[in-house]
Scaffold this active site. Structure first.
Site, PDB file in Angstrom:
ATOM      1  N   LYS A 153      -8.877  -2.239   4.822  1.00  0.00           N
ATOM      2  CA  LYS A 153      -9.007  -2.659   3.425  1.00  0.00           C
ATOM      3  C   LYS A 153      -7.902  -3.625   3.009  1.00  0.00           C
ATOM      4  O   LYS A 153      -8.055  -4.358   2.034  1.00  0.00           O
ATOM      5  CB  LYS A 153      -9.010  -1.437   2.506  1.00  0.00           C
ATOM      6  CG  LYS A 153     -10.216  -0.524   2.702  1.00  0.00           C
ATOM      7  CD  LYS A 153     -10.353   0.492   1.607  1.00  0.00           C
ATOM      8  CE  LYS A 153      -9.271   1.535   1.621  1.00  0.00           C
ATOM      9  NZ  LYS A 153      -9.447   2.531   2.681  1.00  0.00           N
ATOM     10  N   ARG A 162     -15.836  11.740   7.338  1.00  0.00           N
ATOM     11  CA  ARG A 162     -14.569  12.408   7.654  1.00  0.00           C
ATOM     12  C   ARG A 162     -14.299  13.547   6.687  1.00  0.00           C
ATOM     13  O   ARG A 162     -13.838  14.622   7.059  1.00  0.00           O
ATOM     14  CB  ARG A 162     -13.417  11.397   7.622  1.00  0.00           C
ATOM     15  CG  ARG A 162     -13.418  10.425   8.797  1.00  0.00           C
ATOM     16  CD  ARG A 162     -12.496   9.253   8.521  1.00  0.00           C
ATOM     17  NE  ARG A 162     -11.140   9.689   8.228  1.00  0.00           N
ATOM     18  CZ  ARG A 162     -10.249   8.974   7.531  1.00  0.00           C
ATOM     19  NH1 ARG A 162     -10.600   7.802   7.033  1.00  0.00           N
ATOM     20  NH2 ARG A 162      -9.038   9.430   7.323  1.00  0.00           N
ATOM     21  N   SER A 193      -8.575   3.007   8.391  1.00  0.00           N
ATOM     22  CA  SER A 193      -9.161   2.964   7.058  1.00  0.00           C
ATOM     23  C   SER A 193      -8.290   2.146   6.107  1.00  0.00           C
ATOM     24  O   SER A 193      -8.759   1.232   5.427  1.00  0.00           O
ATOM     25  CB  SER A 193      -9.334   4.386   6.518  1.00  0.00           C
ATOM     26  OG  SER A 193      -9.739   4.379   5.162  1.00  0.00           O
ATOM     27  N   ASP A 209     -15.965   1.567   5.952  1.00  0.00           N
ATOM     28  CA  ASP A 209     -14.936   2.534   5.578  1.00  0.00           C
ATOM     29  C   ASP A 209     -15.491   3.599   4.637  1.00  0.00           C
ATOM     30  O   ASP A 209     -15.193   4.788   4.797  1.00  0.00           O
ATOM     31  CB  ASP A 209     -13.753   1.818   4.923  1.00  0.00           C
ATOM     32  CG  ASP A 209     -12.667   2.793   4.510  1.00  0.00           C
ATOM     33  OD1 ASP A 209     -12.113   3.461   5.397  1.00  0.00           O
ATOM     34  OD2 ASP A 209     -12.393   2.911   3.302  1.00  0.00           O
ATOM     35  N   HIS A 230       0.849  -1.185   0.000  1.00  0.00           N
ATOM     36  CA  HIS A 230       0.000   0.000   0.000  1.00  0.00           C
ATOM     37  C   HIS A 230       0.884   1.234   0.000  1.00  0.00           C
ATOM     38  O   HIS A 230       1.867   1.308   0.742  1.00  0.00           O
ATOM     39  CB  HIS A 230      -0.916   0.055   1.228  1.00  0.00           C
ATOM     40  CG  HIS A 230      -1.722   1.317   1.278  1.00  0.00           C
ATOM     41  ND1 HIS A 230      -2.864   1.501   0.536  1.00  0.00           N
ATOM     42  CD2 HIS A 230      -1.512   2.477   1.949  1.00  0.00           C
ATOM     43  CE1 HIS A 230      -3.347   2.710   0.760  1.00  0.00           C
ATOM     44  NE2 HIS A 230      -2.535   3.326   1.607  1.00  0.00           N
TER      45      HIS A 230
END
Length: 432
Positions: free
Chosen positions: A189, A170, A185, A163, A84
């Site tokens: 995922k 948010r 978050s 999420d 990520h």
């Protein structure tokens, strides 16, 4: 499992108390079911924004978010490792990294996102390929990942639905920048994929979400802690984002540059990052001589073949791997030239990202349409010597008004000085 009533939980968190697993499970379940109204969910997010979260709260919140939808169940004898990135300008790493690592014998089930603001999105770049899909049911996602060893796709409605709801809140309540909320978050995922390991690319600098190294370290430690709490080995590389990565910024042009990496012809900085992250992923998968394995699969073209296989599996035209000219192209080009002789001492990377946005390569809201054929090519990067009149950046565009704004932003982004700048490491540090 039942926690405090939501009003009491909000007050407890607002006053600095710690929420337990039942409180957080009740909060997430109520948000998804709609039994907790937006105003109370927003109040809880604001309390978390100001009070932060403990390690146990973070682990519980992430776990509740994972349980809010379906979990992926990928059938593979190979280790499952993902990567990520926190996002940046010109960051097309996933497009070449995922197939490269998969060609080495690791399953890479990569759930990615779209661009927003000055940073681009992997899915937008990949969707430059005609016919390619990135939206799959969990069953389809599992099938492609199991059969081909790699997939790059978006988050479906049934994967971590909490999420999507919480992120929208948010965004509308100015609580996006909370490190606990960012971390839960992202990690929810990723952990839903059933991984054996996760590598994080934490960008730091003028084009990154985290501009300061200390903020990046705090985010890194938080995310690694969540991974550890959920039994998933997690490590991170902090990488420089004080100039765009590679030379292309856009969508189709970034995909073409990612393809060039798998041909062994990519720009040195992008190739270095892909190689470093690939080695880290193979090490987490338990491979020996990870560096040698990555280098051999780059040299052999196996990563390129795996990319073509993945594109075909996702419904796209695999011929773009051999013929990048099939990708969308812009109608016009404008060159921004150096106004002085000297060295490029800095590039405000956020301004370059905003220039791409002005051309139509990005979006301000998730409902905006993007033009995948437009973008920028950087001929000069930090440390390069330029002579007055040399091309700094080429703009590729379809709408002239956007090009005017982009040209102004590029000129604003570049600083040319008499002396070369001190070199900066591309990989700042590694964290486990």
């Amino acid at each position: 499992m039942s926690g405090r009533p939501i009003r009491e939980a909000i007050r407890h968190k607002r006053d600095g108390g710690e929420l337990d697993e039942a409180d957080l499970q009740g909060f997430v379940s109520g948000v998804v079911a709609g039994s907790i109204p937006d105003y109370q969910a927003a109040a809880m997010l604001m309390a978390i924004y100001f009070q932060g979260m403990s390690d146990s709260e973070l682990a519980a919140l992430t776990g509740a978010m994972i349980r809010s939808g379906d979990r992926l169940n990928i059938s593979s004898d190979q280790p499952k490792v993902d990567k990520h990135s926190t996002g940046g300008v010109g960051d097309k790493v996933s497009l070449c990294l995922a197939p490269l690592v998969a060609s080495c014998g690791v399953t890479v089930p990569m759930m990615s996102g779209r661009g927003l603001g000055h940073t681009g999105g992997t899915l937008d770049k990949l969707e430059s390929i005609r016919g390619l899909r990135t939206a799959f049911s969990p069953k389809e996602f599992n099938r492609i990942a199991s059969r081909h060893g790699v997939i790059i796709a978006g988050q479906s409605d049934r994967i971590v639905p909490a999420d999507r709801i919480l992120y929208a809140l948010r965004d509308s309540t100015a609580t996006v920048s909370s490190i606990p909320l960012i971390s839960s978050s992202i990690m929810s995922k990723k952990l839903v994929e059933g991984l054996d390991g996760l590598v994080l690319d934490i960008k730091v600098g003028s084009g990154a979400f985290m501009r300061e190294i200390e903020d990046a370290r705090r985010l890194t430690e938080t995310m690694i802690g969540i991974g550890r709490a959920h039994g998933v080995a997690t490590r991170a590389l902090l990488t420089d984002m004080n100039q765009p990565l590679g030379r292309e910024v856009g969508n189709a042009n970034e995909l073409a540059e990612a393809i060039s990496v798998l041909r062994g012809q990519g720009p040195p900085d992008l190739t270095e990052i892909v190689r470093a992250l690939g080695i880290a992923m193979l090490e987490m998968a338990g491979y020996e001589d990870s560096a040698g394995l990555i280098d051999r699969h780059l040299a052999s073209g196996d990563g390129l073949k795996k990319l073509a296989e993945m594109i075909k599996a996702q419904g796209g035209d695999p011929r773009v791997v051999e013929e990048p000219g099939r990708l969308p192209q812009a109608a016009h080009t404008r060159r921004i030239r150096a106004w002085d002789t000297g060295y490029v001492t800095s590039i405000n990377t956020r301004d370059i990202g905003l220039a791409a946005l002005s051309l139509g390569a990005g979006r301000l809201t998730m409902k905006d349409q993007i033009d995948r054929g437009v973008g920028l090519t950087l001929s000069a990067k930090v440390g390069d010597r330029v002579t007055e009149g040399d091309v700094l950046v080429s703009l590729r565009f379809n709408q002239p008004p956007g090009a005017d704004r982009a040209a102004d932003l590029v000129r604003q982004a570049y600083t040319i000085g008499a002396l070369p700048p001190d070199p900066r490491p591309l990989i700042i540090e590694e964290c486990n």
